[in-house]
Design a protein around this motif. Sequence first.
Motif, short mmCIF file in Angstrom:
data_model
loop_
_atom_site.label_atom_id
_atom_site.label_comp_id
_atom_site.label_asym_id
_atom_site.label_seq_id
_atom_site.Cartn_x
_atom_site.Cartn_y
_atom_site.Cartn_z
N ASN A 84 15.44 67.48 57.71
CA ASN A 84 14.35 66.89 56.94
C ASN A 84 14.78 66.60 55.51
O ASN A 84 14.41 65.56 54.95
N LEU A 85 15.58 67.48 54.92
CA LEU A 85 16.05 67.25 53.57
C LEU A 85 16.95 66.03 53.51
O LEU A 85 16.84 65.19 52.61
N GLY A 86 17.83 65.89 54.50
CA GLY A 86 18.71 64.71 54.55
C GLY A 86 17.92 63.43 54.70
O GLY A 86 18.21 62.42 54.05
N SER A 87 16.92 63.43 55.57
CA SER A 87 16.12 62.21 55.75
C SER A 87 15.28 61.92 54.51
O SER A 87 15.06 60.75 54.18
N THR A 88 14.87 62.95 53.79
CA THR A 88 14.12 62.74 52.55
C THR A 88 14.99 62.05 51.50
O THR A 88 14.54 61.13 50.82
N VAL A 89 16.24 62.50 51.37
CA VAL A 89 17.16 61.87 50.42
C VAL A 89 17.39 60.41 50.82
O VAL A 89 17.38 59.50 49.97
N THR A 90 17.58 60.16 52.10
CA THR A 90 17.80 58.79 52.57
C THR A 90 16.57 57.92 52.31
O THR A 90 16.69 56.78 51.84
N ASN A 91 15.38 58.44 52.59
CA ASN A 91 14.14 57.69 52.34
C ASN A 91 13.94 57.42 50.86
O ASN A 91 13.50 56.33 50.48
N LEU A 92 14.26 58.39 50.03
CA LEU A 92 14.11 58.22 48.59
C LEU A 92 15.03 57.11 48.09
O LEU A 92 14.62 56.26 47.30
N SER A 93 16.27 57.12 48.56
CA SER A 93 17.21 56.06 48.16
C SER A 93 16.70 54.70 48.60
O SER A 93 16.77 53.72 47.84
N GLY A 94 16.16 54.61 49.81
CA GLY A 94 15.62 53.35 50.31
C GLY A 94 14.44 52.87 49.49
O GLY A 94 14.31 51.68 49.21
N LYS A 95 13.57 53.79 49.09
CA LYS A 95 12.41 53.41 48.29
C LYS A 95 12.83 52.92 46.91
O LYS A 95 12.25 51.98 46.37
N ILE A 96 13.83 53.57 46.34
CA ILE A 96 14.31 53.13 45.03
C ILE A 96 14.90 51.73 45.12
O ILE A 96 14.63 50.86 44.28
N VAL A 97 15.68 51.49 46.16
CA VAL A 97 16.28 50.15 46.33
C VAL A 97 15.19 49.11 46.56
O VAL A 97 15.24 48.01 46.00
N SER A 98 14.18 49.42 47.37
CA SER A 98 13.10 48.45 47.59
C SER A 98 12.30 48.22 46.32
O SER A 98 11.83 47.10 46.07
N GLY A 99 12.15 49.25 45.49
CA GLY A 99 11.47 49.06 44.21
C GLY A 99 12.24 48.14 43.29
O GLY A 99 11.67 47.27 42.63
N ILE A 100 13.56 48.31 43.25
CA ILE A 100 14.40 47.42 42.44
C ILE A 100 14.31 46.00 42.95
O ILE A 100 14.23 45.04 42.17
N THR A 101 14.30 45.84 44.27
CA THR A 101 14.18 44.51 44.85
C THR A 101 12.85 43.87 44.48
O THR A 101 12.78 42.67 44.17
N GLY A 102 11.77 44.66 44.50
CA GLY A 102 10.46 44.15 44.11
C GLY A 102 10.43 43.69 42.66
O GLY A 102 9.85 42.65 42.34
N ILE A 103 11.07 44.47 41.80
CA ILE A 103 11.12 44.09 40.39
C ILE A 103 11.93 42.80 40.23
O ILE A 103 11.55 41.90 39.48
N ALA A 104 13.05 42.73 40.93
CA ALA A 104 13.90 41.53 40.83
C ALA A 104 13.17 40.30 41.34
O ALA A 104 13.37 39.19 40.83
N SER A 105 12.31 40.46 42.34
CA SER A 105 11.58 39.30 42.86
C SER A 105 10.51 38.82 41.88
O SER A 105 10.09 37.67 41.93
N ARG A 106 10.07 39.69 40.98
CA ARG A 106 9.07 39.30 39.98
C ARG A 106 9.68 38.71 38.72
O ARG A 106 8.95 38.19 37.87
#
Length: 155
Positions: A84-106
């Motif tokens: 669970n800890l490993g998947s949490t780290v992976t999910n957190l990294s994915g959310k950060i990348v998607s957030g950066i992508t959202g900012i870049a699209s704006r």
Amino acid sequence: MNRNVAGIISVLVLFIVVGGLLTLIVVRTTDTIVDFVSFAPTFYEQSVLPGITKLYNWVLEVGERFDVSIMDAIEQALPGMISNLGSTVTNLSGKIVSGITGIASRLPSILLNSIICLIATVFISVDFDRIEALHSEKSARKTAARCGECQELVP
């Protein structure tokens, strides 16, 4: 120097300075976030996972002193917690990348809004005297009309 030219130059200098500072902040923040996102899985594998493994082994050693049923429960629970800890780290990294992508699209709409704001500010600074005169004239009329209404209401 002509007042209109001075207004245009000061507006342009202001926007260049503010735009430059904002660009610098965005670039530095983006670099920091990208470095963090790329470093997080490596940090997890090199630091967190060995620490968790040591903790797991220590809990098993301590658990050997207690009842066998407690040992079984610990052995069953800890691998799931590590997963669970490993998947949490992976999910957190994915959310950060998607957030950066959202900012870049704006960014294009932010840039367009900034350009429109710059053009509007230049026109307002050029015609400031006329805008101020129009506002003063309309304010004076409204005030006079209200005063006339008040005089009619007061006996």
